[in-house]
Design an enzyme around this catalytic site. Sequence first.
Site, PDB file in Angstrom:
ATOM      1  N   GLY A  11     -10.957 -14.432  -1.299  1.00  0.00           N
ATOM      2  CA  GLY A  11     -10.466 -15.368  -0.289  1.00  0.00           C
ATOM      3  C   GLY A  11      -9.821 -14.631   0.875  1.00  0.00           C
ATOM      4  O   GLY A  11      -9.106 -13.649   0.674  1.00  0.00           O
ATOM      5  N   ARG A  72     -18.050 -13.785  -2.324  1.00  0.00           N
ATOM      6  CA  ARG A  72     -17.969 -13.509  -3.757  1.00  0.00           C
ATOM      7  C   ARG A  72     -19.231 -12.745  -4.158  1.00  0.00           C
ATOM      8  O   ARG A  72     -20.279 -12.893  -3.545  1.00  0.00           O
ATOM      9  CB  ARG A  72     -17.886 -14.810  -4.554  1.00  0.00           C
ATOM     10  CG  ARG A  72     -16.822 -15.779  -4.052  1.00  0.00           C
ATOM     11  CD  ARG A  72     -15.416 -15.343  -4.381  1.00  0.00           C
ATOM     12  NE  ARG A  72     -14.422 -16.329  -3.923  1.00  0.00           N
ATOM     13  CZ  ARG A  72     -13.110 -16.177  -4.056  1.00  0.00           C
ATOM     14  NH1 ARG A  72     -12.629 -15.077  -4.610  1.00  0.00           N
ATOM     15  NH2 ARG A  72     -12.271 -17.109  -3.619  1.00  0.00           N
ATOM     16  N   ASP A 103      -6.592 -10.179  -6.750  1.00  0.00           N
ATOM     17  CA  ASP A 103      -6.723  -9.516  -8.044  1.00  0.00           C
ATOM     18  C   ASP A 103      -8.169  -9.174  -8.387  1.00  0.00           C
ATOM     19  O   ASP A 103      -8.453  -8.096  -8.918  1.00  0.00           O
ATOM     20  CB  ASP A 103      -6.076 -10.347  -9.158  1.00  0.00           C
ATOM     21  CG  ASP A 103      -6.636 -11.757  -9.247  1.00  0.00           C
ATOM     22  OD1 ASP A 103      -7.379 -12.178  -8.340  1.00  0.00           O
ATOM     23  OD2 ASP A 103      -6.309 -12.451 -10.226  1.00  0.00           O
ATOM     24  N   THR A 125      -3.874 -11.635  -0.121  1.00  0.00           N
ATOM     25  CA  THR A 125      -4.066 -12.960  -0.696  1.00  0.00           C
ATOM     26  C   THR A 125      -2.859 -13.828  -0.374  1.00  0.00           C
ATOM     27  O   THR A 125      -1.718 -13.359  -0.485  1.00  0.00           O
ATOM     28  CB  THR A 125      -4.265 -12.904  -2.225  1.00  0.00           C
ATOM     29  OG1 THR A 125      -4.159 -14.213  -2.775  1.00  0.00           O
ATOM     30  CG2 THR A 125      -3.239 -12.012  -2.889  1.00  0.00           C
ATOM     31  N   ASP A 127      -1.785 -16.191  -2.100  1.00  0.00           N
ATOM     32  CA  ASP A 127      -1.169 -16.705  -3.332  1.00  0.00           C
ATOM     33  C   ASP A 127       0.090 -15.946  -3.763  1.00  0.00           C
ATOM     34  O   ASP A 127       0.925 -16.494  -4.480  1.00  0.00           O
ATOM     35  CB  ASP A 127      -2.167 -16.666  -4.488  1.00  0.00           C
ATOM     36  CG  ASP A 127      -3.377 -17.553  -4.247  1.00  0.00           C
ATOM     37  OD1 ASP A 127      -3.290 -18.434  -3.369  1.00  0.00           O
ATOM     38  OD2 ASP A 127      -4.399 -17.363  -4.921  1.00  0.00           O
ATOM     39  N   ASP A 129       0.278 -13.658  -5.947  1.00  0.00           N
ATOM     40  CA  ASP A 129       0.219 -13.736  -7.412  1.00  0.00           C
ATOM     41  C   ASP A 129       0.110 -12.383  -8.100  1.00  0.00           C
ATOM     42  O   ASP A 129      -0.287 -12.304  -9.267  1.00  0.00           O
ATOM     43  CB  ASP A 129      -0.950 -14.631  -7.842  1.00  0.00           C
ATOM     44  CG  ASP A 129      -2.291 -14.158  -7.290  1.00  0.00           C
ATOM     45  OD1 ASP A 129      -2.317 -13.218  -6.462  1.00  0.00           O
ATOM     46  OD2 ASP A 129      -3.324 -14.734  -7.688  1.00  0.00           O
ATOM     47  N   ARG A 171      -3.442 -21.452  -6.836  1.00  0.00           N
ATOM     48  CA  ARG A 171      -4.058 -21.358  -8.162  1.00  0.00           C
ATOM     49  C   ARG A 171      -3.001 -21.525  -9.255  1.00  0.00           C
ATOM     50  O   ARG A 171      -2.385 -22.565  -9.364  1.00  0.00           O
ATOM     51  CB  ARG A 171      -4.813 -20.035  -8.327  1.00  0.00           C
ATOM     52  CG  ARG A 171      -6.041 -19.907  -7.443  1.00  0.00           C
ATOM     53  CD  ARG A 171      -6.886 -18.728  -7.830  1.00  0.00           C
ATOM     54  NE  ARG A 171      -6.164 -17.468  -7.738  1.00  0.00           N
ATOM     55  CZ  ARG A 171      -6.649 -16.314  -8.166  1.00  0.00           C
ATOM     56  NH1 ARG A 171      -7.849 -16.254  -8.709  1.00  0.00           N
ATOM     57  NH2 ARG A 171      -5.947 -15.207  -8.037  1.00  0.00           N
TER      58      ARG A 171
END
Length: 319
Positions: A11, A72, A103, A125, A127, A129, A171
């Site tokens: 992303g 992707r 990740d 990212t 996120d 995360d 997510r």
Amino acid sequence: MKTIGVLTSGGDSPGMNAAIRAVVRNAISKGCKVIGVKRGYDGLIHGQLEEMNLSSVADIIHRGGTMLRTARSDEFRTEEGRKKALNVMRIFGIEGMVVIGGDGSLKGAEALSKLGIPTIGVPGTIDNDLEYTDYTIGFDTAVNTVVDAISKIRDTSTSHGRANIIEVMGRHCGDIALHAGLAGGAESIIIPEVGLNIDQVCRKLIKGKNRGKLHSIILLAEGVGGAIELGATIEEKTGIETRATILGHIQRGGSPTAFDRVLASKMGAKAVDLLLEGKGSLAIGIKGSDIISIDIQEALEIKKQLDKGTYELADILSI
């Protein structure tokens, strides 16, 4: 090392262009050639590469998204796909690689290192995360986008005396919801690390209404559930008119904040320095004000933890 490759994967996130710019200009300043890979690992497999120069990265530091595009790649997850990528890198003389992404992208960077190509991962990212680093590129911009949306939604929510649920991305990580909820003064913040206590949310809404509060903002991380369904449940339980807003990919776009531009520039430049020092299989991060590097495998194995202090503070301030 004379030739370095750079790609973005997974992303997109605001600040990726600033990182690309830093990689290209730092490498060229030190006598290296830079090959840009279009469309991530998929482009690497299919030879979508071009040499970059100083002008290639002019006028991009303020732009969201990624000039190298992203995609992707299921093929890269296979041994055959990775061998194709290795052959392409050998054809173009790429001796080291900088991978910018989340990740999954870092796992790909680890795979390239195992194939004998020194690779450095840069965390891009929204996120946030990845536990090994305090911040990932794009997170700060995404949080500011959500805070801006909260301010706009609060205006109309107050006018109508409604509750509003704002569903944000992330997510399985609630950092965007947590930080934006605290900064935006949300009454409830619902994140995957804690889960949903519907009665607690409803109690806060009713108490707020009873003391004359004209609006209520609820931040919902997408990993917990859907805003529309939650809104219907809250309205049924409390009788308070409730609307849902799903921000979606608006959180990924837009001009990166100054923080993200500086962070990306430092991380991209550091990645090149590490490659020229003969290092690989490392992930770049930030701890405090220091740019750090850590073994990629170790970085990926560290489990993301909830910032309990921030979560408890947000709960206290929302009474």
